[in-house]
Write an enzyme that holds these catalytic residues in place. Structure first.
Site, PDB file in Angstrom:
ATOM      1  N   HIS A 111       0.813  -1.220   0.000  1.00 18.34           N
ATOM      2  CA  HIS A 111       0.000   0.000   0.000  1.00 18.34           C
ATOM      3  C   HIS A 111       0.841   1.263   0.000  1.00 18.34           C
ATOM      4  CE1 HIS A 111      -3.368  -2.336   2.345  1.00 18.34           C
ATOM      5  NE2 HIS A 111      -2.954  -2.968   1.268  1.00 18.34           N
ATOM      6  N   ARG A 150      -0.640  -0.412  -4.406  1.00 20.79           N
ATOM      7  CA  ARG A 150      -2.012   0.097  -4.297  1.00 20.79           C
ATOM      8  C   ARG A 150      -1.936   1.549  -3.847  1.00 20.79           C
ATOM      9  NH1 ARG A 150      -6.318  -1.440   0.413  1.00 20.79           N
ATOM     10  NH2 ARG A 150      -5.387   0.433   1.272  1.00 20.79           N
ATOM     11  N   TYR A 190     -10.371   6.440   5.389  1.00 15.10           N
ATOM     12  CA  TYR A 190      -9.887   5.153   5.891  1.00 15.10           C
ATOM     13  C   TYR A 190      -8.587   4.749   5.197  1.00 15.10           C
ATOM     14  CZ  TYR A 190      -9.568   0.130   6.630  1.00 15.10           C
ATOM     15  OH  TYR A 190      -9.117  -1.123   6.936  1.00 15.10           O
ATOM     16  N   ASP A 223      -8.280   0.669  -4.276  1.00 17.18           N
ATOM     17  CA  ASP A 223      -9.330   0.021  -3.484  1.00 17.18           C
ATOM     18  C   ASP A 223     -10.431   1.032  -3.175  1.00 17.18           C
ATOM     19  OD1 ASP A 223     -10.789  -1.494  -1.700  1.00 17.18           O
ATOM     20  OD2 ASP A 223      -9.078  -2.067  -0.456  1.00 17.18           O
ATOM     21  N   HIS A 275     -13.116   0.123  -1.336  1.00 16.97           N
ATOM     22  CA  HIS A 275     -13.690  -0.291  -0.049  1.00 16.97           C
ATOM     23  C   HIS A 275     -15.215  -0.397  -0.065  1.00 16.97           C
ATOM     24  CE1 HIS A 275      -9.874  -0.357   1.959  1.00 16.97           C
ATOM     25  NE2 HIS A 275      -9.595   0.865   1.552  1.00 16.97           N
ATOM     26  N   GLU A 330     -10.514  -2.467  -6.854  1.00 20.27           N
ATOM     27  CA  GLU A 330     -10.939  -3.422  -5.811  1.00 20.27           C
ATOM     28  C   GLU A 330     -12.214  -2.985  -5.113  1.00 20.27           C
ATOM     29  OE1 GLU A 330      -7.704  -4.347  -3.230  1.00 20.27           O
ATOM     30  OE2 GLU A 330      -8.999  -4.674  -1.504  1.00 20.27           O
ATOM     31  N   GLU A 381     -12.499  -9.849  -0.304  1.00 21.30           N
ATOM     32  CA  GLU A 381     -11.897  -9.947   1.032  1.00 21.30           C
ATOM     33  C   GLU A 381     -12.926 -10.223   2.114  1.00 21.30           C
ATOM     34  OE1 GLU A 381      -9.954  -6.054   0.817  1.00 21.30           O
ATOM     35  OE2 GLU A 381     -11.156  -5.431   2.537  1.00 21.30           O
ATOM     36  N   ARG A 421     -10.510 -12.417  -4.171  1.00 17.58           N
ATOM     37  CA  ARG A 421      -9.573 -11.988  -3.122  1.00 17.58           C
ATOM     38  C   ARG A 421      -9.825 -12.612  -1.749  1.00 17.58           C
ATOM     39  NH1 ARG A 421      -8.923  -7.534  -1.331  1.00 17.58           N
ATOM     40  NH2 ARG A 421      -6.730  -7.841  -1.001  1.00 17.58           N
ATOM     41  N   HIS A 433      -6.416 -11.583   0.070  1.00 19.05           N
ATOM     42  CA  HIS A 433      -6.342 -10.490   1.034  1.00 19.05           C
ATOM     43  C   HIS A 433      -5.145 -10.755   1.959  1.00 19.05           C
ATOM     44  CE1 HIS A 433      -8.858  -8.261   4.356  1.00 19.05           C
ATOM     45  NE2 HIS A 433      -8.180  -7.410   3.620  1.00 19.05           N
ATOM     46  N   ASP A 440      -4.202  -7.312   9.474  1.00 21.91           N
ATOM     47  CA  ASP A 440      -5.135  -7.944  10.406  1.00 21.91           C
ATOM     48  C   ASP A 440      -5.389  -9.425  10.112  1.00 21.91           C
ATOM     49  OD1 ASP A 440      -6.902  -5.824   8.604  1.00 21.91           O
ATOM     50  OD2 ASP A 440      -7.934  -7.737   8.775  1.00 21.91           O
ATOM     51  N   GLU A 461      -1.472  -9.850  -1.636  1.00 28.14           N
ATOM     52  CA  GLU A 461      -1.376  -8.579  -0.904  1.00 28.14           C
ATOM     53  C   GLU A 461      -0.426  -8.759   0.283  1.00 28.14           C
ATOM     54  OE1 GLU A 461      -4.212  -5.172   1.167  1.00 28.14           O
ATOM     55  OE2 GLU A 461      -4.950  -7.223   1.086  1.00 28.14           O
ATOM     56  N   TRP A 474     -19.382   0.125   3.556  1.00 28.52           N
ATOM     57  CA  TRP A 474     -17.987   0.058   3.961  1.00 28.52           C
ATOM     58  C   TRP A 474     -17.156  -0.216   2.747  1.00 28.52           C
ATOM     59  CZ3 TRP A 474     -13.512   0.425   5.424  1.00 28.52           C
ATOM     60  CH2 TRP A 474     -13.073   0.264   6.736  1.00 28.52           C
TER      61      TRP A 474
HETATM   62  C1  GCO Z   1      -7.276  -4.348   2.062  1.00 28.31           C
HETATM   63  C2  GCO Z   1      -8.350  -3.906   2.954  1.00 28.31           C
HETATM   64  C3  GCO Z   1      -8.136  -3.770   4.405  1.00 28.31           C
HETATM   65  C4  GCO Z   1      -9.432  -4.092   5.133  1.00 28.31           C
HETATM   66  C5  GCO Z   1      -9.180  -4.654   6.485  1.00 28.31           C
HETATM   67  C6  GCO Z   1     -10.458  -5.048   7.186  1.00 28.31           C
HETATM   68  O1  GCO Z   1      -7.507  -4.353   0.873  1.00 28.31           O
HETATM   69  O2  GCO Z   1      -6.227  -4.705   2.583  1.00 28.31           O
HETATM   70  O3  GCO Z   1      -9.449  -3.367   2.351  1.00 28.31           O
HETATM   71  O4  GCO Z   1      -7.614  -2.529   4.770  1.00 28.31           O
HETATM   72  O5  GCO Z   1     -10.248  -2.962   5.225  1.00 28.31           O
HETATM   73  O6  GCO Z   1      -8.352  -5.758   6.339  1.00 28.31           O
HETATM   74  O7  GCO Z   1     -10.193  -5.743   8.358  1.00 28.31           O
HETATM   75 MG    MG Z   2      -9.449  -4.033   0.292  1.00 30.58          MG
END
Ligand code: GCO
Ligand code: MG
Length: 405
Positions: free
Chosen positions: A124, A149, A161, A213, A215, A239, A265, A286, A315, A319, A342, A405
């Site tokens: 990223h 990205r 975000y 992305d 989102h 994405e 994801e 993904r 993904h 996290d 990723e 989201w």
């Molecule tokens: C990505 C994501 C993350 C998610 C997060 C949610 O493409 O890596 O969109 O930033 O928002 O993993 O828990």
């Molecule tokens: Mg994403």
């Protein structure tokens, strides 16, 4: 000979962020690890595993990976869903880890062996304003990344975000007992970002893959307009251009653009994406190994995708734990239609808690050749960082209503 399962423990730790790890031990002392982290809902999966899955595992033949998967999936009566599938995924990966360790082979060998030498990865780049974003892209290029990205701030919004005004990296969930809230404005986004991405392309030239992305925040019409507006940027993918539930929305997007689309994801099973794949409404699927039922189920998703020339691109944010990254790389090395992984990267402390055999070099990742998955858990260190509540932000529109989201 693989022995029966003698122990199944759940470790929840928070070295900078929360991770849920399943540790399965066989009667002869072989240990397998699986990642069960579900961002912001960690304790639900921990309880599912501790209270409902661990008792079923004790005494079972640890070599029967698919049979255990079937038992946990079909046997529960209640199917699918992120909590269930993350729990099943953790068991599955831990059992693959045990099988590899017992046979003395890295898991990719058990999946048929390598079909490529290394796995392409993207990371990223964030910058609130264009110059900061371009600096971030350049810095990643210097580090060897071949795919990036690109995300930016949006004029008129205080926060976005994943993009900090001070250019620091982002943590998807903030430590807090309540989800932080931010304001979102799709019109402002649509006005600003296509031009910004065009500038990024102008800056990097042809030699770098660019991704973006959205989102899940756009309506079908907005998504179609956006995909058409960024056509000349030549994105590797766009994405999550619409929420993943309204899958017919992508027909409108497809009808207006050839920009490649990636979604998945939030998917946790083949039933979340089989129509998207069969109707070729996406180019990349993904789903993450940990959230979509583990290695065994990801193999099925990728096999279906292969028939329709859709490629796997899991993904890999901070996290999901390094155990998931390791598992994903074994799948990536052994799966013909795997495109890219990723790799958001981890704080060094996370690397100490989850020492791993995988490595990054020249824009590519490799899972390493340690037997099993090749990622362990340092339990002593993990114990120093207990769970802390943390939640993803919630986005509201300017009128105060919650947005997608
Ligand atoms: C990505 C994501 C993350 C998610 C997060 C949610 O493409 O890596 O969109 O930033 O928002 O993993 O828990
Ligand atoms: Mg994403």
């Amino acid at each position: 000979m693989i022995d029966h399962i003698a122990g199944a423990e759940v470790v929840v730790c928070s070295p900078t962020r929360n991770y849920v790890t399943l540790k399965i031990t066989t009667a002869d002392g072989v240990v397998g690890y699986g990642d069960a982290t579900l961002n912001g809902r960690e304790l639900a999966v921990a309880s599912y595993l501790r209270d409902h899955v661990a008792p079923l595992l004790i005494g079972r033949d640890a070599s029967r990976i698919e049979d255990t998967w079937q038992l946990l999936y079909r046997g529960a009566y209640w199917r699918r869903g992120p909590v269930t599938m993350a729990a099943i995924g953790a068991v599955d990966v831990a059992l693959w880890d045990i099988k590899g360790k017992t046979l003395g082979q890295p898991v990719y060998q058990l999946l048929g062996g390598a079909v490529r030498d290394r796995v392409l990865t993207y990371t990223h780049a964030m910058g609130w304003e264009l110059p900061a974003l371009l600096d971030a892209v350049d810095a990643l290029r210097e580090r060897g990344f071949r795919a990036v990205r690109a995300q930016s701030g949006i004029p008129g919004l205080d926060t976005v975000y994943g993009v900090h005004r001070d250019c620091s990296g982002y943590e998807p969930a903030a430590r807090s007992t309540a989800a932080p809230e931010e304001v979102w404005d799709s019109s402002a986004y649509l006005r600003h970002v296509p031009g910004l991405l065009a500038e990024v392309r102008r800056h990097v030239g042809e030699g770098l893959e660019l991704l973006h992305d959205t989102h899940h925040r756009l309506t079908p019409q907005q998504a179609a307009r956006f995909a058409a507006a960024v056509e000349a940027v030549d994105l590797f993918w766009l994405e999550d251009v619409t929420p993943a539930e309204n899958q017919d929305a992508l027909r409108l997007v497809r009808g207006h653009s050839t920009t490649p689309l990636a979604i998945g994801e939030v998917f946790n099973s083949i039933w979340d994406c089989h129509r998207l794949i069969e109707h070729q409404l996406i180019d990349f699927v993904r789903a993450a190994v940990s959230h979509a039922g583990g290695i065994s189920h990801m193999r099925k998703i990728h096999a279906l995708a292969d028939v329709h020339q859709v490629r796997g691109a899991p993904h890999g944010p901070s996290d999901v734990s390094p155990i998931t990254l390791g598992a994903s790389l074994h799948v990536g090395l052994a799966t013909p239609n795997f495109a890219i992984q990723e790799y958001m990267g981890y704080d060094p402390l996370v690397g100490d808690v989850f020492p791993g055999a995988w490595s990054f070099d020249d824009g590519y990742l490799h899972p390493g050749d340690a037997p099993g998955i090749g990622v362990a858990l340092n339990e002593e260190l993990a114990a120093k960082y207990p769970y802390e509540p943390a939640y993803l932000p919630v986005a509201r529109q300017r009128d105060g209503s919650i947005t997608d989201w």
